[in-house]
Enzyme design. Sequence first.
Site, mmCIF file in Angstrom:
data_model
loop_
_atom_site.group_PDB
_atom_site.id
_atom_site.type_symbol
_atom_site.label_atom_id
_atom_site.label_comp_id
_atom_site.label_asym_id
_atom_site.label_seq_id
_atom_site.Cartn_x
_atom_site.Cartn_y
_atom_site.Cartn_z
ATOM 1 N N GLY A 1 -77.589 21.180 14.066
ATOM 2 C CA GLY A 1 -78.630 20.407 13.399
ATOM 3 C C GLY A 1 -79.990 20.512 14.058
ATOM 4 N N GLU B 1 -70.651 27.637 4.645
ATOM 5 C CA GLU B 1 -71.382 26.424 4.250
ATOM 6 C C GLU B 1 -72.459 26.718 3.199
ATOM 7 O OE1 GLU B 1 -70.834 23.699 8.197
ATOM 8 O OE2 GLU B 1 -72.824 24.545 7.898
ATOM 9 N N GLU C 1 -74.884 28.954 6.174
ATOM 10 C CA GLU C 1 -74.361 29.582 7.386
ATOM 11 C C GLU C 1 -72.838 29.627 7.336
ATOM 12 O OE1 GLU C 1 -74.658 27.705 11.165
ATOM 13 O OE2 GLU C 1 -74.122 25.728 10.426
ATOM 14 N N ARG D 1 -64.992 29.098 13.484
ATOM 15 C CA ARG D 1 -64.100 28.325 14.358
ATOM 16 C C ARG D 1 -63.439 27.225 13.532
ATOM 17 N NH1 ARG D 1 -67.291 23.855 14.197
ATOM 18 N NH2 ARG D 1 -69.500 24.304 14.140
HETATM 19 P P1 ADP Z 1 -76.707 23.840 11.851
HETATM 20 O O1 ADP Z 1 -76.183 25.192 12.227
HETATM 21 O O2 ADP Z 1 -77.680 23.319 12.852
HETATM 22 O O3 ADP Z 1 -75.636 22.864 11.486
HETATM 23 P P2 ADP Z 1 -77.243 24.380 9.003
HETATM 24 O O4 ADP Z 1 -77.960 25.612 8.564
HETATM 25 O O5 ADP Z 1 -75.764 24.331 8.797
HETATM 26 O O6 ADP Z 1 -77.604 24.078 10.544
HETATM 27 O O7 ADP Z 1 -77.893 23.134 8.292
HETATM 28 C C1 ADP Z 1 -77.517 21.819 8.613
HETATM 29 C C2 ADP Z 1 -78.013 20.852 7.561
HETATM 30 O O8 ADP Z 1 -79.439 20.935 7.423
HETATM 31 C C3 ADP Z 1 -77.481 21.130 6.157
HETATM 32 O O9 ADP Z 1 -76.203 20.576 5.956
HETATM 33 C C4 ADP Z 1 -78.553 20.447 5.322
HETATM 34 O O10 ADP Z 1 -78.396 19.049 5.351
HETATM 35 C C5 ADP Z 1 -79.830 20.767 6.062
HETATM 36 N N1 ADP Z 1 -80.459 22.007 5.552
HETATM 37 C C6 ADP Z 1 -80.292 23.251 6.039
HETATM 38 N N2 ADP Z 1 -80.993 24.161 5.304
HETATM 39 C C7 ADP Z 1 -81.630 23.481 4.325
HETATM 40 C C8 ADP Z 1 -82.504 23.843 3.230
HETATM 41 N N3 ADP Z 1 -82.875 25.090 3.009
HETATM 42 N N4 ADP Z 1 -82.941 22.844 2.422
HETATM 43 C C9 ADP Z 1 -82.573 21.559 2.635
HETATM 44 N N5 ADP Z 1 -81.768 21.155 3.642
HETATM 45 C C10 ADP Z 1 -81.290 22.089 4.478
#
Ligand code: ADP
Length: 450
Positions: free
Chosen positions: A165, A275, A287, A291
Amino acid sequence: MFDKILIANRGEIALRVLRACKELGIPTVAVHSTADEDAMHVRLADESVCIGPPPAKDSYLNIPALLAACEITGADAVHPGYGFLSENARFAEILGEHNVHFIGPRPEHIRLMGDKIAAKRAAQGLGIPVVPGSDGGVASDADAFRLARDIGFPLMLKAAAGGGGRGMKVIRAEHEMAGGLALTRAEAQAAFGDDTVYLEKYLEQPRHIEIQVLGDGKGRAIHLGERDCSLQRRHQKVWEEGPSPALNTAARDDIGAVVAKAMRDIKYLGVGTVEFLYEDGKFSFIEMNTRIQVEHPVTEMITDIDLVVEQIRVAAGNDLTLTQDNVKFHGHAIECRINAENPVSFRPSPGKIVHYHPPGGLGVRVDSAVYHGYAIPPFYDSLVGKLIVHGKTRSECLMRLRRALDEFVVDGIETTIPLFRALAQEKDIIDGDYHIHWLEEFLARGALKE
Ligand code: ADP
């Protein structure tokens, strides 16, 4: 099969892996820092080795100490759990160089998916829909401004090496770009040692829906449906459920088939999660996690498939015997991540648990490593345990969740149980009508009082 598995983790996930090993009849080795001498995973494992002082970098992330522990105990495989070294491709390689199996994907897949830009490109090449954005990292500010105009505002600046996050910033208008770029680059450099940043369209009210996959590294791979993890705080999941209130069977089958085919194409090995953000009926890849995930029990409850057992089996070179047709979904499951935190301020609350009574009964599962009299050390994450509840329908599941939360007693520390009690009564939650910003908006309204 493996002769002995070393579990390179702590807390509830160490216990979770240990349980799978026991059921498979494989002896286990627990490792622990000096702060975790009294931890449950140490007590329940067949053997244990102290690998260093409390800070994770000196113990749970200490690769030479973990190798030495394998050597001393004769463990021929390591299960990394989640967090710590679970997505460290170099660790997987080093184990291989020492003839110890890493229970996870091949290093090249960990590396590929660990770089969010490379992962996105790979996903696109495999026919998985992605969030519109820059094709790769932005080379300069001028480049970023030009791309931003093409993508349009609002957009998101993301660190290629980001995770947990962190390393994300929403940019609402052009005048926020210069400052946002500088800040995201600096944060990414400090947190991940890599300041590569890319741009992505910011989706306003999507849901976070992820697909669980399982492959044997030989071209067999299936999906195990989705989990809806839209209830988040600071981009961190708080409540997860499956099936998603927003999907129907056809939508699940469609995206699941695309993802499973992609995993067959790359001969993916082990468990993984792809995801997506889901808005207006469209999936957009963000992403892939290579794991086992914190929220994996949701899938286990609705499929009756033990993901950790399957993960260990395929890591040992066994063919995947499950077929897509074997995966049958039944009922509904919800997981609450219970943290040692104040439920309003989210201030960490480590300390000694003076009373502990987990809920029970039909359809209730508690994955936790705490016990009566256990002192939560201040050095690690604040997860106390996970409450996972299953019901024949979503409404039965919610009813059972309220009942289980009422029974749950954890005294001596503050926990987020009151937050879940409140959420389980909320109309939008009961209706399944929420998106990734819902929880932050709910908290901002001050709905919960200290
Ligand atoms: P991390 O690897 O830090 O968990 P993620 O890419 O999985 O990061 O994103 C985590 C969260 O951030 C998502 O579940 C969503 O809530 C928010 N998020 C990520 N990308 C976007 C986007 N393009 N637009 C809106 N929210 C996003």
